[in-house]
Design an enzyme around this catalytic site. Structure first.
Site, PDB file in Angstrom:
ATOM      1  CB  ILE A  55      -7.339  -3.184 -11.037  1.00 29.07           C
ATOM      2  CG1 ILE A  55      -6.633  -2.960  -9.753  1.00 29.07           C
ATOM      3  CG2 ILE A  55      -8.812  -4.001 -10.687  1.00 29.07           C
ATOM      4  CD1 ILE A  55      -7.313  -2.001  -9.081  1.00 29.07           C
ATOM      5  CE1 TYR A 208      -7.994   8.076  -8.467  1.00 25.25           C
ATOM      6  CE2 TYR A 208      -7.983   8.260  -6.034  1.00 25.25           C
ATOM      7  CZ  TYR A 208      -7.980   7.442  -7.309  1.00 25.25           C
ATOM      8  OH  TYR A 208      -8.071   6.129  -7.250  1.00 25.25           O
ATOM      9  CE  LYS A 212     -11.078   6.356  -9.103  1.00 28.10           C
ATOM     10  NZ  LYS A 212     -11.426   5.043  -9.978  1.00 28.10           N
ATOM     11  CB  THR A 245      -1.758  -0.535 -10.244  1.00 28.40           C
ATOM     12  OG1 THR A 245      -1.984   0.442  -9.609  1.00 28.40           O
ATOM     13  CG2 THR A 245      -2.506  -1.555  -9.677  1.00 28.40           C
TER      14      THR A 245
END
Length: 333
Positions: A55, A208, A212, A245
């Site tokens: 990205i 994780y 975020k 990705t």
């Protein structure tokens, strides 16, 4: 974290991802994603972290195509050389370059900022994009849990050190912008202010999601402080969706198999995943507008907890302590 709690954290993260994938599939069935059109950005300068892959690379390429001077910030010189060459070739924009920045090292971040400021150029857009996803438990060079240290604290420090340049570069009717990339996993994240590093227990999925979630809280607090200071800088947070990705290598094998077989249908391409970041960086519709959570180029609601001003303040203060920077935000409350 007990094994049962770790399983629950994983299930919450996979459930959040599945919901996004289903929504993307339904959208493809209805005609797919339409590439947005943005005005050119001559004389504007952008820094994109993680700009050599995925990205970040797609974001940097799009901004270069709009005429921006784009600086890729990353920690892989070999990849960077190829990324810069390809972006220049595809966009016919020679104002694309690379500066080394390892977000897992506060010393490297400070060196990057010093090197950037030696260029004596403005900064109109900072895209906090780089990150790791669900990696095994390990530490950054400064001893932070890697999700917290790289995804969150690294960008927290980088933004803080570049704020003076961003403020000097913004102007009435033409604000500088901070764009931070979060994800739908923030909706299932839990913030443990007493143990942000998961030192008493660890779950890669929980760590994780927490990183975020922290990025959303950080963005809202930053926007509050910028507005209180009357700065010509705005801060928004974006959700790129589930994107094809290289970040998925640590996920459950079934997820990796699904990606391998059906990525072309279920996952966004990196270009599609970058569109919301580019939207936040350049669209006239967001001129002077900050504190938004953006998904598919539209403002939407983030987790209710993220609007808690006191939690935002507490996380900001703790982050200042962890990165060794003064917390001068009290006067803005």
């Amino acid at each position: 974290m007990s094994p049962l709690s770790a399983v629950r954290a994983a299930l919450r993260v996979y459930a959040a991802g599945t919901a996004v994938v289903v929504a993307q599939l339904l959208r493809r069935c209805r005609g797919g994603f339409a590439e947005p059109v943005f005005p050119r950005q001559p004389e504007r300068v952008a820094v994109v972290t993680g700009g050599t892959d995925g990205i970040g690379y797609a974001t940097a390429k799009y901004l270069a195509r709009l005429g921006m001077h784009v600086i890729l910030a990353g920690n892989n010189d070999r990849k960077a050389e190829e990324a810069v060459r390809k972006i220049k070739e595809e966009t016919l924009n020679e104002k694309v370059e690379f500066l080394y920045c390892d977000l897992a090292s506060m010393m490297s971040i400070r060196q990057f900022v010093q090197n950037f400021k030696m260029k004596k150029i403005p900064l109109h857009v900072l895209v906090n994009n780089a990150g790791v996803m669900m990696v095994p438990q390990r530490k950054t060079k400064d001893g932070f849990e890697e999700h917290l240290g790289l995804n969150y604290l690294g960008h927290f420090l980088l933004t803080h050190l570049l704020l003076d340049t961003l403020k000097a570069s913004g102007s009435p009717g033409r604000c500088a912008r901070v764009v931070t990339v979060s994800s739908a996993t923030h909706y299932v994240g839990e913030l443990n202010l007493d143990d942000l590093q998961g030192s008493t227990s660890y779950s890669p999925h929980g760590a994780y999601a927490q990183s975020k979630l922290a990025l959303v809280l950080f963005t809202y607090r930053l926007q509050h402080l910028l507005a209180a200071q009357g700065s010509h800088v705005t801060a928004n947070v974006v959700d790129p969706g589930v994107v094809d990705t290289d970040l998925y290598k640590h996920l459950f094998w079934g997820t990796r198999l699904l990606k391998k077989l059906f990525h072309w249908w279920l996952f966004k391409t990196p270009d599609e995943g970058a569109w919301t970041s580019v939207y936040a960086a350049v669209t006239p519709a967001l001129e002077g507008v900050g504190g938004r959570y953006l998904y598919n180029e539209k403002a939407t609601k983030s987790l209710a907890l993220t609007y808690d001003r006191e939690l935002q303040r507490q996380l900001w203060a703790r982050s200042c302590q962890m990165t060794g920077i003064p917390d001068g935000s009290g006067d803005a409350d």
